[in-house]
Every structure is written in C-alpha cells, then in structure tokens.
Write an enzyme that holds these catalytic residues in place. Structure first.
Site, PDB file in Angstrom:
ATOM      1  N   LYS A 153       0.823  -1.218   0.000  1.00 36.48           N
ATOM      2  CA  LYS A 153       0.000   0.000   0.000  1.00 36.48           C
ATOM      3  C   LYS A 153       0.855   1.266   0.000  1.00 36.48           C
ATOM      4  CE  LYS A 153      -4.285  -1.963   1.551  1.00 36.48           C
ATOM      5  NZ  LYS A 153      -3.871  -3.389   1.627  1.00 36.48           N
TER       6      LYS A 153
HETATM    7  C1  LIG Z   1      -4.486  -4.440   1.010  1.00 38.87           C
HETATM    8  C2  LIG Z   1      -3.752  -5.732   0.889  1.00 38.87           C
HETATM    9  C3  LIG Z   1      -4.153  -6.741  -0.030  1.00 38.87           C
HETATM   10  C4  LIG Z   1      -5.390  -6.611  -0.880  1.00 38.87           C
HETATM   11  O1  LIG Z   1      -5.272  -5.638  -1.868  1.00 38.87           O
HETATM   12  P1  LIG Z   1      -6.572  -5.058  -2.623  1.00 38.87           P
HETATM   13  O2  LIG Z   1      -6.086  -3.938  -3.425  1.00 38.87           O
HETATM   14  O3  LIG Z   1      -7.530  -4.649  -1.533  1.00 38.87           O
HETATM   15  O4  LIG Z   1      -7.140  -6.182  -3.443  1.00 38.87           O
HETATM   16  C5  LIG Z   1      -3.375  -7.882  -0.128  1.00 38.87           C
HETATM   17  N1  LIG Z   1      -2.289  -8.062   0.642  1.00 38.87           N
HETATM   18  C6  LIG Z   1      -1.868  -7.134   1.538  1.00 38.87           C
HETATM   19  C7  LIG Z   1      -0.669  -7.409   2.366  1.00 38.87           C
HETATM   20  C8  LIG Z   1      -2.582  -5.937   1.692  1.00 38.87           C
HETATM   21  O5  LIG Z   1      -2.180  -5.021   2.594  1.00 38.87           O
END
Ligand SMILES: *Cc1c(COP(=O)(O)O)cnc(C)c1O
Length: 471
Positions: free
Chosen positions: A113
């Site tokens: 993120k």
């Molecule tokens: C947010 C997240 C996801 C999922 O991603 P999306 O964009 O919501 O599909 C997967 N793995 C981790 C470690 C995350 O923080």
C-alpha cells in the site's frame, strides 16, 4: 483527460478535482473516459526508464491539470531508493522456472500500500497548497491501510490524519508502527470496540455534512482513483523486468481483497500492456473467486466473513469491483447502476452467469481466479523457505499457491509480493517454528513511546476529539 462515474452522472471531472474526493455524487466510482493506448514503440521507450520516470510517463497520460515539471518532481520525490529500499524500487526475482516474485513491500510500512499511499501524500500536499486548503483525513484501519496512510501523510503541510483502530486488536508490530509516530499531524485513536465499530464511526462522522464541511473531513480509502493509478506503474515495471522484448506476454497473480491492486492490472492490460492472464488470488473470503468461477457476486454478512491468517484480504465485499464490472458490461452505466444499486442493494447479490458479458471476463479481459486456505498458506511458506531459502508473507503465499494453478508454458508468471513476513510473524512461527527477520529500522519499536488516545466507540466522542485537535 476527464473522469466519469460508473453510475452515469453527467458531470465530467478532472484529476485534481477527484483527487481529494471519495465516491462520485451518484455513489459510483470514478474512471477515466478512456484508457490511453500504449504501443510497442512506447513500451520500447519506457523499458529502460528508472521507476520514477516510468511513473511520470504513466501518470502523465491521466493527469493534465498538474504542470509536467511539477508532476515529474512529485514522482522523483516519491519513488526513491531511500524510501523503497532499492534503486529499482520493485525488484523482480525468479523463484523457479518462469515464476517470479515482484517486491512491492519494501516501503516505510512493509506492505504494497506504500506504493500508492506515498504518492498520494505528496499529491495531497501539492494540491492543498495550491488551493490554500486543509484536509483532515479520517479513517478506520485494522492494520495495513492505516499505517500506510500515516507514514505517507506524516509531516505533510495542510494534512492531519485521524486514524481509528480497534483497541488491542492489531498485531503488536502494527500497533507499534502506528502509535510510535510522534508527528503532530498524526492522531491515533484506539476505539473500545471492533473494526466494524471504527468503520461505523467514520461513516457517521462523514454523514454529518455540517461537521464534514466545517472540519474538511476526507478519506484515503481504496476507491481513490489516484491510488489505483499509482499501482498501474508497477505492472509495467514488472513486465519490463520479466521480458527481454516487447512482443512477449506475461501473467500476474494478485493477492486480492478490495480489488484495487488487480484492478490496476486490468487498467494496465486495457492500455495495451501485453498481459495474458490476471489471476485473482483470494483467501477463505472468496467473494471474488466465486464471481470469476460462477458469474455470481454475493456480498458476505459480517458473520460469514472469516478472520484469516491473511487478514488484509478479509473482505465481505470488494469496494473497487464496480470499476471492472462497468468495463465488463461495455461501460453501460445504467446496467452498472442496476446491478450495484438495484440487485446488490436489495438482495446482496447479482448474477451475471447467463449474461454473455460474463464469459468475456476470461476471454476478453483475461481474468482467472482461485482461492487459498490457512493450510495452503502454511504449506507454501514452508515449501518456499525449504526449496528456495526465501521467506514470504501469508498474503504472498496465497498468491504463489494460486499462481501455480494457472501457469502457461513460455509465459512468465509474476506474483505480486504484497507484504513482508515480519508483519504476520505469528503465522510464520506456526509454519516454520521460527520468527521472521526484522529489518533493522524496526528493531525495538514496541518499546518506543506511544501517541494514542483511547476513546469509547462513539461518533460524538471522535467528533469532539477532532474538533479539539484542529489547530
Ligand atoms: C491491502 C492488501 C491486499 C489486498 O489488496 P486489494 O487492493 O484490496 O485487493 C493484499 N495483501 C496485503 C498485504 C494488503 O495489505
């Protein structure tokens, strides 16, 4: 470039207008009016660019209300080796013949993120200064999103963050990551309740329009178009690293929850990046896998949403999914509205199984999917450690397990590494009998002084806290 709503609102907006907003006025999600096309000559020009310059090229196609020199400077400031731990920002490594891991988790909070949130922090600061405005970001987190937002916004002018989290329910590492921040513009609020209580508070505060206007409340949730756009860049970067020329195809497997990450892959593919298959990997919360297998999208109740060992994928509905469905049904806004407002709103599900569009999810849009369970996760973490001396986190393990079910001869498969194992140490210990290594900069963070307010699960208390902490 103008942006439209998936539910057909007639207004068209520009990038900086939607940057600081959530949903479109009609409840839809913003998408560009078209996807700019990237041909082989452009790919050749982009192939050897440093990541920050590649980001600038991709972003420029969608952002025409920030002067090029400024956008270039924002990209250069965001994607540095210092912030992301390596000069190539998203290094690719081959795990076994034709299967690669693309590292997206070496940013400040050790989850992918950061890739988008760090850019968002700089875009927010830039745009707020230009307007002479301030923004108070109110959020709810059970872990990754909140910490990524705080590390992106810390010290930024014009921005304050008020992040609610369920008291005592995040992992000790995640709590320490967030609560040890001493920046005066970052406010941690531990709510006496569960994550749903935090989300309800955010909704209640946002629904108080007078309060929202007076205190300029905004969000940074996963439906933000700028976040999605930032993620498009690393699909290009992964492609270039896995191939030697621009006539080759690759596939990606994406550990998925709210469908933001893999939707960025869909955008990259729609722009002409030679992606053969976009594999959606889910955990036991398999809303998305069910859709791609059956054509039925069925939102889960709270009771039907599992707490798993890949918690960042524990979703009851996928908040970005409407973007893809809009494209899937031929950008028919009336149809999208009737699916999401009508069917889904009334019955908690919609059914495209008999719709000719559904078959195109696989044939025309290249989607495939599978699910992974706790047992799969443990087995994959063990196997990867044993055979390749590589430690992966639980979400990446879901991706790798699923990727192996969708390999095609001669087509490199890139699994997106979405977090580092240290964030989910308990499950690593369960799998391997030992704790993962901790990057040096996180040594001893649990012992640092904490900055966090404890509040009851009450929107009025949170409003009073915000009001008391705005200048
Ligand atoms: C947010 C997240 C996801 C999922 O991603 P999306 O964009 O919501 O599909 C997967 N793995 C981790 C470690 C995350 O923080």
């Amino acid at each position: 470039m103008r942006y439209l709503s998936t539910r057909g609102h007639p207004e068209r907006r520009r990038f900086c207008e939607i940057l600081l907003e959530g949903l479109a006025p009609d409840g839809g999600l913003y998408l560009p009016e078209h996807y700019p096309q990237v041909d082989v000559a452009t790919l050749a020009k982009w192939r050897d660019l440093p990541y920050a310059e590649l980001a600038f090229e991709v972003l420029s196609l969608y952002i025409d209300d920030i002067p090029a020199a400024d956008l270039k400077a924002i990209c250069a400031k965001t994607y540095t080796a210092e912030i992301f731990g390596a000069p190539d920002i998203v290094p690719l490594r081959e795990l076994e013949d034709g299967v690669y891991l693309e590292a997206l988790s070496n940013g400040p909070t050790l989850a992918f993120k950061d890739m988008a949130m760090q850019l968002l922090g700089n875009l927010f600061e830039y745009e707020l200064a230009r307007r002479g405005e301030e923004l108070n970001i109110l959020g709810a987190t059970s872990g990754d999103t909140g910490s990524a937002a705080e590390y992106a916004m810390r010290g930024k002018k014009g921005v304050r963050v008020f992040m609610t989290s369920p008291d005592g329910r995040m992992s000790p590492f995640q709590q320490a990551q967030m609560f040890s921040l001493q920046d005066p513009n970052i406010h941690n609020i531990a709510v006496a309740g569960v994550f749903d209580d935090c989300q309800d508070i955010v909704k209640a505060v946002s629904n108080d329009l007078d309060f929202k206007r007076k205190y300029r409340i905004g969000t940074v949730n996963s439906i933000n178009w700028a976040r999605l756009l930032a993620q498009v860049v690393y699909y290009f970067a992964g492609y270039f690293q896995a191939t030697g020329s621009n006539d080759k195809q690759v596939s990606f497997t994406v550990p998925s929850g709210n469908f933001g990450n893999v939707c960025a892959g869909h955008v990259a593919r729609s722009m002409g990046l030679p992606i053969r298959t976009l594999v959606v990997a889910t955990n036991e919360n398999d809303v998305l896998d069910e859709f791609f297998r059956t054509g039925i999208y069925r939102v889960r109740s709270a009771a039907d949403t599992h707490e798993t060992s890949s918690p960042s994928m524990d979703i009851s509905k996928a908040s970005n999914f409407e973007r893809f469905v809009f494209d899937l049904v031929g950008r028919d806004a009336a149809k999208t509205r009737s699916l999401f407002e009508g069917d889904l709103g009334k019955t908690g599900r919609f059914d495209l199984s008999a719709d000719p569009a559904f078959a195109e999810a696989a044939t025309r849009f290249g989607f495939a999917s599978s699910r992974s369970t706790h047992a799969d996760r443990l087995a994959t973490i063990r196997d990867t450690d044993k055979r390749f001396a590589t430690l992966i986190d639980t979400h990446t393990a879901d991706g790798l397990k699923v990727a192996r079910e969708h390999l095609a001869p001669g087509v490199p498969m890139i699994v997106l590494e979405t977090a580092l194992p240290i964030k989910f140490a308990e499950t690593i210990v369960e799998a391997l009998g030992r704790a993962p290594e901790r990057p040096a900069r996180f040594e001893g963070i649990e012992a640092l002084p904490r900055r966090v307010a404890q509040l009851p699960a009450d929107a009025e208390a949170v409003k009073a806290y915000i009001a008391g902490h705005c200048d």
